[in-house]
Motif scaffolding. Structure first.
Motif, PDB file in Angstrom:
ATOM      1  N   ILE A   1       0.874  -1.232  -0.009  1.00 25.24           N
ATOM      2  CA  ILE A   1      -0.205  -0.236  -0.011  1.00 25.24           C
ATOM      3  C   ILE A   1       1.036   1.319   0.181  1.00 25.24           C
ATOM      4  N   GLU A   2       0.558   2.152  -0.744  1.00 26.11           N
ATOM      5  CA  GLU A   2       1.141   3.381  -1.013  1.00 26.11           C
ATOM      6  C   GLU A   2       0.301   4.740  -0.158  1.00 26.11           C
ATOM      7  N   VAL A   3       0.780   5.264   0.825  1.00 27.87           N
ATOM      8  CA  VAL A   3      -0.086   6.331   1.576  1.00 27.87           C
ATOM      9  C   VAL A   3       0.667   7.550   1.284  1.00 27.87           C
ATOM     10  N   LEU A   4       0.126   8.527   0.749  1.00 33.78           N
ATOM     11  CA  LEU A   4       0.575   9.929   0.468  1.00 33.78           C
ATOM     12  C   LEU A   4      -0.134  10.920   1.145  1.00 33.78           C
ATOM     13  N   GLU A   5       0.370  12.121   1.457  1.00 37.68           N
ATOM     14  CA  GLU A   5      -0.150  13.089   1.566  1.00 37.68           C
ATOM     15  C   GLU A   5      -0.185  14.165   0.349  1.00 37.68           C
ATOM     16  N   GLY A   6      -1.050  14.757   0.167  1.00 35.04           N
ATOM     17  CA  GLY A   6      -1.482  15.540  -1.239  1.00 35.04           C
ATOM     18  C   GLY A   6      -1.682  16.903  -0.624  1.00 35.04           C
ATOM     19  N   VAL A   7      -1.102  18.021  -1.318  1.00 34.63           N
ATOM     20  CA  VAL A   7      -1.481  19.343  -1.064  1.00 34.63           C
ATOM     21  C   VAL A   7      -1.757  19.858  -2.610  1.00 34.63           C
ATOM     22  N   LEU A   8      -2.782  20.227  -2.984  1.00 30.65           N
ATOM     23  CA  LEU A   8      -3.421  20.737  -4.304  1.00 30.65           C
ATOM     24  C   LEU A   8      -3.707  22.279  -4.037  1.00 30.65           C
TER      25      LEU A   8
ATOM     26  N   HIS B   1      -4.816   3.718 -13.758  1.00 28.28           N
ATOM     27  CA  HIS B   1      -3.631   2.665 -13.630  1.00 28.28           C
ATOM     28  C   HIS B   1      -4.393   1.633 -12.614  1.00 28.28           C
ATOM     29  N   PRO B   2      -3.764   0.410 -12.706  1.00 27.69           N
ATOM     30  CA  PRO B   2      -4.382  -0.736 -12.145  1.00 27.69           C
ATOM     31  C   PRO B   2      -4.078  -1.008 -10.426  1.00 27.69           C
ATOM     32  N   SER B   3      -4.972  -0.039  -9.821  1.00 33.21           N
ATOM     33  CA  SER B   3      -4.867  -0.016  -8.427  1.00 33.21           C
ATOM     34  C   SER B   3      -6.379   0.444  -7.873  1.00 33.21           C
ATOM     35  N   GLU B   4      -6.504   0.608  -6.637  1.00 30.04           N
ATOM     36  CA  GLU B   4      -7.571   1.123  -6.000  1.00 30.04           C
ATOM     37  C   GLU B   4      -7.214   2.187  -5.169  1.00 30.04           C
ATOM     38  N   GLU B   5      -8.059   3.252  -4.977  1.00 27.75           N
ATOM     39  CA  GLU B   5      -7.760   4.410  -4.298  1.00 27.75           C
ATOM     40  C   GLU B   5      -8.828   4.789  -3.189  1.00 27.75           C
ATOM     41  N   CYS B   6      -8.256   5.441  -2.028  1.00 26.97           N
ATOM     42  CA  CYS B   6      -9.103   6.200  -1.076  1.00 26.97           C
ATOM     43  C   CYS B   6      -8.434   7.345  -0.749  1.00 26.97           C
ATOM     44  N   VAL B   7      -9.102   8.523  -0.781  1.00 28.65           N
ATOM     45  CA  VAL B   7      -8.858   9.813  -0.501  1.00 28.65           C
ATOM     46  C   VAL B   7      -9.563  10.290   0.768  1.00 28.65           C
ATOM     47  N   VAL B   8      -8.922  11.133   1.630  1.00 26.92           N
ATOM     48  CA  VAL B   8      -9.526  11.644   2.783  1.00 26.92           C
ATOM     49  C   VAL B   8      -9.244  13.133   2.653  1.00 26.92           C
ATOM     50  N   VAL B   9     -10.180  14.030   2.761  1.00 21.77           N
ATOM     51  CA  VAL B   9      -9.880  15.496   2.831  1.00 21.77           C
ATOM     52  C   VAL B   9      -9.560  15.818   4.152  1.00 21.77           C
ATOM     53  N   THR B  10      -8.232  16.547   4.305  1.00 20.11           N
ATOM     54  CA  THR B  10      -7.977  16.810   5.665  1.00 20.11           C
ATOM     55  C   THR B  10      -7.954  18.317   6.003  1.00 20.11           C
ATOM     56  N   ALA B  11      -7.952  19.051   4.757  1.00 20.80           N
ATOM     57  CA  ALA B  11      -8.277  20.691   4.919  1.00 20.80           C
ATOM     58  C   ALA B  11      -8.570  21.103   3.721  1.00 20.80           C
TER      59      ALA B  11
ATOM     60  N   ASP C   1     -14.552  14.135   4.543  1.00 18.10           N
ATOM     61  CA  ASP C   1     -15.102  13.244   3.581  1.00 18.10           C
ATOM     62  C   ASP C   1     -14.053  12.469   2.974  1.00 18.10           C
ATOM     63  N   SER C   2     -14.525  11.202   2.480  1.00 19.46           N
ATOM     64  CA  SER C   2     -13.639  10.426   1.857  1.00 19.46           C
ATOM     65  C   SER C   2     -14.283   9.842   0.578  1.00 19.46           C
ATOM     66  N   CYS C   3     -13.205   9.352  -0.328  1.00 18.98           N
ATOM     67  CA  CYS C   3     -13.828   8.797  -1.660  1.00 18.98           C
ATOM     68  C   CYS C   3     -13.071   7.323  -1.889  1.00 18.98           C
TER      69      CYS C   3
ATOM     70  N   THR D   1      -5.737  22.972  -0.848  1.00 20.12           N
ATOM     71  CA  THR D   1      -6.396  21.729  -0.238  1.00 20.12           C
ATOM     72  C   THR D   1      -5.538  20.593   0.132  1.00 20.12           C
ATOM     73  N   ARG D   2      -5.703  19.890   1.092  1.00 21.10           N
ATOM     74  CA  ARG D   2      -4.830  18.578   1.878  1.00 21.10           C
ATOM     75  C   ARG D   2      -5.521  17.852   2.102  1.00 21.10           C
ATOM     76  N   PHE D   3      -5.009  16.579   1.745  1.00 18.94           N
ATOM     77  CA  PHE D   3      -5.684  15.309   1.549  1.00 18.94           C
ATOM     78  C   PHE D   3      -4.783  14.088   1.832  1.00 18.94           C
ATOM     79  N   THR D   4      -5.338  12.878   2.305  1.00 17.15           N
ATOM     80  CA  THR D   4      -4.503  11.776   2.477  1.00 17.15           C
ATOM     81  C   THR D   4      -4.707  10.947   1.421  1.00 17.15           C
ATOM     82  N   LEU D   5      -4.207   9.960   0.786  1.00 20.13           N
ATOM     83  CA  LEU D   5      -4.415   9.242  -0.451  1.00 20.13           C
ATOM     84  C   LEU D   5      -3.641   7.899  -0.276  1.00 20.13           C
TER      85      LEU D   5
END
Length: 188
Positions: free
Chosen positions: A109-116, A129-139, A157-159, A177-181
């Motif tokens: 599993i790859e866990v990333l923090e994203g800032v957009l 790409h051949p995976s599954e993702e779950c994203v959670v908005v943290t800001a 919220d998550s998706c 926007t900050r999120f964990t992926l």
């Protein structure tokens, strides 16, 4: 460093070269399949050119390897501690997106923090790409586009979705926007 550079460094080029050779591809074959010049591949492999996130994604896809494997640390221990000041970070073209790795990069599993940044997106066009993702908005708030449908997420919220569907993340607000992926398995 160019505006579209990732800050990848020479070790990334060496990992690309090693993976290419393991796959039995020449520089010209990789370049042709990736739609890049052989000179570009050669410069990336030698650490002369700092590739964009999009370039790394294309190379990873051709080599059928997770993008973040190019940034992998040594073999993982049973317990991996990733210190906040030692996290690996890459930036997308134009600096609109930053990913910081929260996981060691050697697991399933790859866990990333994203800032957009305001007005930015994770890619110009949706991609798959051949995976599954779950994203959670943290800001802030985040628009998740999957198969042409948009879903607005607010704080907390998550998706979850199948990454084989064309997707991307967008920030259409005036604030970062900050999120964990979480991505499994790690892929390009």
């Amino acid at each position: 460093m160019a505006d579209d550079a990732t800050g990848a460094g020479p070790a990334v080029g060496e990992r690309i070269r090693r993976t290419r050779e393991e796959r039995g591809l020449s520089v010209r074959e990789l370049a042709s399949r990736a739609g890049l010049s052989a000179g570009m591949i050669s410069q990336v492999e030698r650490g002369i050119t700092d590739p964009s996130l999009q370039t790394l994604r294309v190379i990873a896809k051709v080599l059928n390897t997770p993008l973040f494997d190019f940034f992998a640390a040594a073999e993982a221990d049973d317990v991996a501690i990733i210190r906040a000041d030692a996290r690996m970070t890459i930036r997308s073209p134009h600096g609109g997106l930053t990913y910081t790795r929260l996981s060691p990069g050697s697991g399933r599993i790859e866990v990333l923090e994203g800032v957009l940044q305001p007005g930015a997106s994770s890619s110009d066009e949706p991609w798959a790409h051949p995976s599954e993702e779950c994203v959670v908005v943290t800001a802030g708030s985040l628009v998740v586009e999957v198969s042409g449908q948009t879903h607005r997420l607010g704080l907390g919220d998550s998706c979850y979705f199948d990454s084989r569907l064309p997707h991307r993340y967008l920030n259409d607000t005036a604030e970062p926007t900050r999120f964990t992926l979480a991505i499994t398995p790690p892929s390009y």
